[in-house]
Design a protein around this motif. Sequence first.
Motif, PDB file in Angstrom:
ATOM      1  N   MET A   1       0.835  -1.211   0.000  1.00  0.00           N
ATOM      2  CA  MET A   1       0.000   0.000   0.000  1.00  0.00           C
ATOM      3  C   MET A   1       0.866   1.256   0.000  1.00  0.00           C
ATOM      4  SD  MET A   1      -3.137   1.445   0.374  1.00  0.00           S
ATOM      5  CE  MET A   1      -4.349   0.533   1.311  1.00  0.00           C
ATOM      6  N   GLU A   2       1.878   1.290   0.872  1.00  0.00           N
ATOM      7  CA  GLU A   2       2.766   2.444   0.998  1.00  0.00           C
ATOM      8  C   GLU A   2       3.429   2.765  -0.344  1.00  0.00           C
ATOM      9  OE1 GLU A   2       4.962   5.454   3.087  1.00  0.00           O
ATOM     10  OE2 GLU A   2       3.282   4.216   3.767  1.00  0.00           O
ATOM     11  N   ARG A   3       3.955   1.738  -0.975  1.00  0.00           N
ATOM     12  CA  ARG A   3       4.650   1.926  -2.263  1.00  0.00           C
ATOM     13  C   ARG A   3       3.673   2.371  -3.340  1.00  0.00           C
ATOM     14  NH1 ARG A   3       6.050  -2.164  -6.294  1.00  0.00           N
ATOM     15  NH2 ARG A   3       7.608  -1.290  -7.726  1.00  0.00           N
ATOM     16  N   ILE A   4       2.482   1.841  -3.322  1.00  0.00           N
ATOM     17  CA  ILE A   4       1.476   2.190  -4.330  1.00  0.00           C
ATOM     18  C   ILE A   4       1.126   3.670  -4.241  1.00  0.00           C
ATOM     19  CG2 ILE A   4      -0.907   1.854  -5.076  1.00  0.00           C
ATOM     20  CD1 ILE A   4      -0.670  -1.056  -4.135  1.00  0.00           C
ATOM     21  N   VAL A   5       0.836   4.147  -3.030  1.00  0.00           N
ATOM     22  CA  VAL A   5       0.436   5.545  -2.852  1.00  0.00           C
ATOM     23  C   VAL A   5       1.597   6.478  -3.174  1.00  0.00           C
ATOM     24  CG1 VAL A   5      -0.403   7.257  -1.198  1.00  0.00           C
ATOM     25  CG2 VAL A   5      -1.322   4.931  -1.154  1.00  0.00           C
ATOM     26  N   SER A   6       2.801   6.116  -2.755  1.00  0.00           N
ATOM     27  CA  SER A   6       3.976   6.941  -3.044  1.00  0.00           C
ATOM     28  C   SER A   6       4.206   7.057  -4.547  1.00  0.00           C
ATOM     29  CB  SER A   6       5.226   6.356  -2.384  1.00  0.00           C
ATOM     30  OG  SER A   6       5.126   6.400  -0.983  1.00  0.00           O
ATOM     31  N   THR A   7       4.037   5.954  -5.253  1.00  0.00           N
ATOM     32  CA  THR A   7       4.219   5.963  -6.703  1.00  0.00           C
ATOM     33  C   THR A   7       3.124   6.778  -7.379  1.00  0.00           C
ATOM     34  OG1 THR A   7       5.236   3.760  -6.592  1.00  0.00           O
ATOM     35  CG2 THR A   7       4.462   4.517  -8.749  1.00  0.00           C
ATOM     36  N   ALA A   8       1.904   6.658  -6.889  1.00  0.00           N
ATOM     37  CA  ALA A   8       0.792   7.437  -7.444  1.00  0.00           C
ATOM     38  C   ALA A   8       1.049   8.934  -7.272  1.00  0.00           C
ATOM     39  CB  ALA A   8      -0.513   7.046  -6.755  1.00  0.00           C
ATOM     40  N   LEU A   9       1.538   9.325  -6.098  1.00  0.00           N
ATOM     41  CA  LEU A   9       1.843  10.733  -5.858  1.00  0.00           C
ATOM     42  C   LEU A   9       2.963  11.197  -6.781  1.00  0.00           C
ATOM     43  CD1 LEU A   9       1.510  13.355  -4.302  1.00  0.00           C
ATOM     44  CD2 LEU A   9       2.964  12.415  -2.497  1.00  0.00           C
ATOM     45  N   GLN A  10       3.930  10.339  -7.023  1.00  0.00           N
ATOM     46  CA  GLN A  10       5.033  10.694  -7.920  1.00  0.00           C
ATOM     47  C   GLN A  10       4.527  10.938  -9.339  1.00  0.00           C
ATOM     48  OE1 GLN A  10       8.368  11.041  -6.698  1.00  0.00           O
ATOM     49  NE2 GLN A  10       8.368  12.211  -8.602  1.00  0.00           N
ATOM     50  N   ILE A  11       3.576  10.130  -9.790  1.00  0.00           N
ATOM     51  CA  ILE A  11       2.987  10.320 -11.119  1.00  0.00           C
ATOM     52  C   ILE A  11       2.289  11.673 -11.196  1.00  0.00           C
ATOM     53  CG2 ILE A  11       1.156   9.524 -12.688  1.00  0.00           C
ATOM     54  CD1 ILE A  11       1.803   6.659 -11.757  1.00  0.00           C
ATOM     55  N   VAL A  12       1.528  12.001 -10.159  1.00  0.00           N
ATOM     56  CA  VAL A  12       0.816  13.279 -10.128  1.00  0.00           C
ATOM     57  C   VAL A  12       1.801  14.437 -10.121  1.00  0.00           C
ATOM     58  CG1 VAL A  12      -0.718  14.737  -8.752  1.00  0.00           C
ATOM     59  CG2 VAL A  12      -1.216  12.308  -9.006  1.00  0.00           C
ATOM     60  N   ASP A  13       2.859  14.324  -9.331  1.00  0.00           N
ATOM     61  CA  ASP A  13       3.877  15.373  -9.277  1.00  0.00           C
ATOM     62  C   ASP A  13       4.553  15.553 -10.628  1.00  0.00           C
ATOM     63  OD1 ASP A  13       3.450  15.987  -6.618  1.00  0.00           O
ATOM     64  OD2 ASP A  13       5.115  14.761  -5.879  1.00  0.00           O
ATOM     65  N   ASP A  14       4.874  14.436 -11.271  1.00  0.00           N
ATOM     66  CA  ASP A  14       5.641  14.475 -12.519  1.00  0.00           C
ATOM     67  C   ASP A  14       4.805  14.866 -13.728  1.00  0.00           C
ATOM     68  OD1 ASP A  14       7.808  13.657 -11.054  1.00  0.00           O
ATOM     69  OD2 ASP A  14       7.731  11.565 -11.728  1.00  0.00           O
ATOM     70  N   GLU A  15       3.580  14.322 -13.795  1.00  0.00           N
ATOM     71  CA  GLU A  15       2.803  14.423 -15.032  1.00  0.00           C
ATOM     72  C   GLU A  15       1.449  15.119 -14.884  1.00  0.00           C
ATOM     73  OE1 GLU A  15       2.703  10.621 -17.097  1.00  0.00           O
ATOM     74  OE2 GLU A  15       4.405   9.938 -15.887  1.00  0.00           O
ATOM     75  N   GLY A  16       1.039  15.394 -13.661  1.00  0.00           N
ATOM     76  CA  GLY A  16      -0.244  16.050 -13.451  1.00  0.00           C
ATOM     77  C   GLY A  16      -1.310  15.083 -12.984  1.00  0.00           C
ATOM     78  N   ALA A  17      -2.358  15.659 -12.402  1.00  0.00           N
ATOM     79  CA  ALA A  17      -3.422  14.842 -11.821  1.00  0.00           C
ATOM     80  C   ALA A  17      -4.127  13.976 -12.858  1.00  0.00           C
ATOM     81  CB  ALA A  17      -4.433  15.742 -11.108  1.00  0.00           C
ATOM     82  N   ASP A  18      -4.318  14.513 -14.061  1.00  0.00           N
ATOM     83  CA  ASP A  18      -5.044  13.765 -15.100  1.00  0.00           C
ATOM     84  C   ASP A  18      -4.273  12.535 -15.565  1.00  0.00           C
ATOM     85  OD1 ASP A  18      -7.066  15.618 -14.975  1.00  0.00           O
ATOM     86  OD2 ASP A  18      -6.401  16.762 -16.717  1.00  0.00           O
TER      87      ASP A  18
END
Length: 206
Positions: A1-18
Amino acid sequence: MERIVSTALQIVDDEGADALSMRTLAQRLGSGTATLYRHFDNRAALVAHVVDRVFGAVELNGGELLAMGWQQALRTVAHTMFEALARHRNAARLMVEEIPLGPNAMALREHCVAVLLDSGFPPRLAAHAFATFSRYVLGFAIQVNGHGGGGQLDDAQLSAVFQGVDPALFPATVTVAGSMPVPIEEEFSFGLELLLSGLAQLRDDA
Protein backbone atom coordinates in the motif's frame (compact mmCIF):
# COMPACT_ATOMS: atom_id res chain seq x y z
CA MET A 1 0.00 0.00 0.00
CA GLU A 2 2.77 2.44 1.00
CA ARG A 3 4.65 1.93 -2.26
CA ILE A 4 1.48 2.19 -4.33
CA VAL A 5 0.44 5.55 -2.85
CA SER A 6 3.98 6.94 -3.04
CA THR A 7 4.22 5.96 -6.70
CA ALA A 8 0.79 7.44 -7.44
CA LEU A 9 1.84 10.73 -5.86
CA GLN A 10 5.03 10.69 -7.92
CA ILE A 11 2.99 10.32 -11.12
CA VAL A 12 0.82 13.28 -10.13
CA ASP A 13 3.88 15.37 -9.28
CA ASP A 14 5.64 14.48 -12.52
CA GLU A 15 2.80 14.42 -15.03
CA GLY A 16 -0.24 16.05 -13.45
CA ALA A 17 -3.42 14.84 -11.82
CA ASP A 18 -5.04 13.77 -15.10
CA ALA A 19 -2.16 11.38 -15.77
CA LEU A 20 -3.03 9.25 -12.77
CA SER A 21 -5.00 6.17 -13.75
CA MET A 22 -5.04 2.61 -12.48
CA ARG A 23 -3.46 1.47 -15.73
CA THR A 24 -0.64 4.05 -15.63
CA LEU A 25 0.04 3.28 -12.00
CA ALA A 26 0.14 -0.46 -12.65
CA GLN A 27 2.62 0.09 -15.48
CA ARG A 28 4.84 2.25 -13.29
CA LEU A 29 4.76 -0.42 -10.57
CA GLY A 30 5.33 -3.25 -13.02
CA SER A 31 2.16 -5.05 -11.95
CA GLY A 32 -1.39 -5.61 -13.15
CA THR A 33 -4.42 -3.45 -12.40
CA ALA A 34 -6.01 -6.39 -10.58
CA THR A 35 -3.39 -5.99 -7.87
CA LEU A 36 -4.39 -2.33 -7.42
CA TYR A 37 -8.09 -3.14 -7.23
CA ARG A 38 -7.39 -5.38 -4.27
CA HIS A 39 -6.37 -2.23 -2.38
CA PHE A 40 -8.62 0.42 -3.94
CA ASP A 41 -12.18 0.09 -5.23
CA ASN A 42 -11.63 2.75 -7.89
CA ARG A 43 -9.54 5.75 -8.88
CA ALA A 44 -11.42 8.01 -6.46
CA ALA A 45 -10.35 5.83 -3.54
CA LEU A 46 -6.76 5.96 -4.75
CA VAL A 47 -6.93 9.75 -5.10
CA ALA A 48 -8.23 10.04 -1.53
CA HIS A 49 -5.14 8.20 -0.28
CA VAL A 50 -2.82 10.36 -2.42
CA VAL A 51 -4.39 13.54 -1.05
CA ASP A 52 -4.08 12.29 2.52
CA ARG A 53 -0.44 11.42 1.92
CA VAL A 54 0.18 15.12 1.23
CA PHE A 55 -1.57 16.05 4.48
CA GLY A 56 0.64 13.55 6.24
CA ALA A 57 3.58 15.91 5.63
CA VAL A 58 1.90 18.46 7.93
CA GLU A 59 3.22 17.20 11.26
CA LEU A 60 1.72 19.32 14.04
CA ASN A 61 1.06 18.52 17.69
CA GLY A 62 -2.43 19.34 18.95
CA GLY A 63 -1.25 20.15 22.47
CA GLU A 64 1.45 22.49 21.21
CA LEU A 65 -1.04 24.29 18.97
CA LEU A 66 -3.43 24.82 21.90
CA ALA A 67 -0.61 26.31 23.94
CA MET A 68 0.26 28.83 21.22
CA GLY A 69 -2.99 30.74 21.23
CA TRP A 70 -5.37 30.50 18.29
CA GLN A 71 -3.83 33.14 16.01
CA GLN A 72 -0.28 31.81 16.26
CA ALA A 73 -1.60 28.26 15.98
CA LEU A 74 -3.47 29.00 12.74
CA ARG A 75 -0.52 31.01 11.44
CA THR A 76 1.75 28.01 12.07
CA VAL A 77 -0.70 25.58 10.47
CA ALA A 78 -1.18 27.87 7.46
CA HIS A 79 2.52 28.20 6.67
CA THR A 80 3.17 24.49 7.25
CA MET A 81 0.22 23.51 5.03
CA PHE A 82 1.22 26.03 2.39
CA GLU A 83 4.74 24.62 2.16
CA ALA A 84 3.53 21.00 2.09
CA LEU A 85 0.85 21.63 -0.54
CA ALA A 86 3.08 23.85 -2.66
CA ARG A 87 5.54 20.97 -2.98
CA HIS A 88 2.73 18.93 -4.55
CA ARG A 89 0.78 21.53 -6.51
CA ASN A 90 -0.69 18.95 -8.89
CA ALA A 91 -1.94 16.87 -5.96
CA ALA A 92 -3.29 20.00 -4.29
CA ARG A 93 -5.54 20.47 -7.30
CA LEU A 94 -7.21 17.16 -6.48
CA MET A 95 -8.41 18.66 -3.19
CA VAL A 96 -10.61 21.11 -5.05
CA GLU A 97 -12.82 18.24 -6.17
CA GLU A 98 -13.95 17.16 -2.70
CA ILE A 99 -13.32 17.82 0.98
CA PRO A 100 -10.38 15.71 2.21
CA LEU A 101 -11.57 13.12 4.74
CA GLY A 102 -8.54 10.88 5.19
CA PRO A 103 -7.04 10.29 8.65
CA ASN A 104 -4.30 12.90 8.27
CA ALA A 105 -6.70 15.57 6.99
CA MET A 106 -9.19 14.72 9.73
CA ALA A 107 -6.49 15.04 12.40
CA LEU A 108 -5.41 18.43 11.10
CA ARG A 109 -9.02 19.65 11.01
CA GLU A 110 -9.57 18.35 14.55
CA HIS A 111 -6.52 20.21 15.88
CA CYS A 112 -7.52 23.50 14.25
CA VAL A 113 -11.18 23.39 15.24
CA ALA A 114 -10.22 22.41 18.81
CA VAL A 115 -7.96 25.48 19.00
CA LEU A 116 -10.79 27.72 17.78
CA LEU A 117 -13.36 26.26 20.19
CA ASP A 118 -10.91 26.50 23.08
CA SER A 119 -10.38 30.18 22.24
CA GLY A 120 -14.04 31.10 22.48
CA PHE A 121 -15.27 30.66 18.92
CA PRO A 122 -18.89 29.43 18.84
CA PRO A 123 -19.22 26.08 16.99
CA ARG A 124 -20.77 27.52 13.82
CA LEU A 125 -18.15 30.27 13.57
CA ALA A 126 -15.35 27.77 14.25
CA ALA A 127 -16.61 25.58 11.39
CA HIS A 128 -16.84 28.52 8.98
CA ALA A 129 -13.47 29.84 10.08
CA PHE A 130 -11.68 26.56 9.41
CA ALA A 131 -13.41 26.02 6.06
CA THR A 132 -12.45 29.49 4.84
CA PHE A 133 -8.95 29.22 6.27
CA SER A 134 -8.24 25.88 4.60
CA ARG A 135 -9.55 27.01 1.19
CA TYR A 136 -7.44 30.15 1.44
CA VAL A 137 -4.28 28.10 2.00
CA LEU A 138 -5.20 25.62 -0.73
CA GLY A 139 -5.88 28.36 -3.29
CA PHE A 140 -2.47 29.93 -2.79
CA ALA A 141 -0.68 26.57 -2.76
CA ILE A 142 -2.18 25.65 -6.13
CA GLN A 143 -0.90 28.87 -7.67
CA VAL A 144 2.55 29.10 -6.11
CA ASN A 145 4.47 26.96 -8.63
CA GLY A 146 2.63 28.32 -11.64
CA HIS A 147 4.52 31.60 -11.72
CA GLY A 148 7.01 32.14 -14.52
CA GLY A 149 6.15 28.96 -16.41
CA GLY A 150 4.31 28.26 -19.65
CA GLY A 151 5.43 31.47 -21.34
CA GLN A 152 4.31 33.70 -18.46
CA LEU A 153 6.32 36.81 -17.64
CA ASP A 154 8.64 36.56 -14.67
CA ASP A 155 8.59 39.10 -11.84
CA ALA A 156 11.31 41.29 -13.36
CA GLN A 157 9.44 41.46 -16.66
CA LEU A 158 6.15 42.20 -14.91
CA SER A 159 7.82 44.95 -12.89
CA ALA A 160 9.06 46.53 -16.11
CA VAL A 161 5.55 46.39 -17.57
CA PHE A 162 4.00 48.10 -14.55
CA GLN A 163 6.67 50.78 -14.48
CA GLY A 164 6.36 51.38 -18.19
CA VAL A 165 2.61 52.08 -18.38
CA ASP A 166 1.30 55.44 -19.54
CA PRO A 167 0.95 57.62 -16.41
CA ALA A 168 -1.85 59.59 -18.06
CA LEU A 169 -3.94 56.42 -18.42
CA PHE A 170 -2.81 54.53 -15.29
CA PRO A 171 -1.66 57.08 -12.70
CA ALA A 172 -2.55 54.85 -9.73
CA THR A 173 -0.62 51.92 -11.21
CA VAL A 174 2.43 54.15 -11.74
CA THR A 175 2.25 55.25 -8.11
CA VAL A 176 2.51 51.66 -6.81
CA ALA A 177 4.62 50.25 -9.66
CA GLY A 178 7.73 50.08 -7.50
CA SER A 179 5.97 47.57 -5.24
CA MET A 180 4.59 45.36 -8.03
CA PRO A 181 4.30 42.52 -8.60
CA VAL A 182 3.91 41.40 -5.00
CA PRO A 183 5.73 38.05 -4.47
CA ILE A 184 3.13 35.34 -3.92
CA GLU A 185 4.65 34.36 -0.56
CA GLU A 186 4.19 37.97 0.62
CA GLU A 187 0.62 37.99 -0.72
CA PHE A 188 -0.04 34.83 1.24
CA SER A 189 1.31 36.21 4.51
CA PHE A 190 -0.45 39.57 4.05
CA GLY A 191 -3.81 37.97 3.29
CA LEU A 192 -3.42 35.51 6.16
CA GLU A 193 -2.99 38.38 8.63
CA LEU A 194 -6.13 40.04 7.24
CA LEU A 195 -8.02 36.77 7.64
CA LEU A 196 -6.86 36.31 11.22
CA SER A 197 -7.75 39.91 12.08
CA GLY A 198 -11.21 39.44 10.61
CA LEU A 199 -11.76 36.23 12.53
CA ALA A 200 -10.69 37.96 15.74
CA GLN A 201 -13.30 40.65 15.15
CA LEU A 202 -16.00 38.08 14.44
CA ARG A 203 -15.13 36.13 17.59
CA ASP A 204 -15.27 39.28 19.70
CA ASP A 205 -18.64 40.21 18.20
CA ALA A 206 -20.11 36.74 18.69
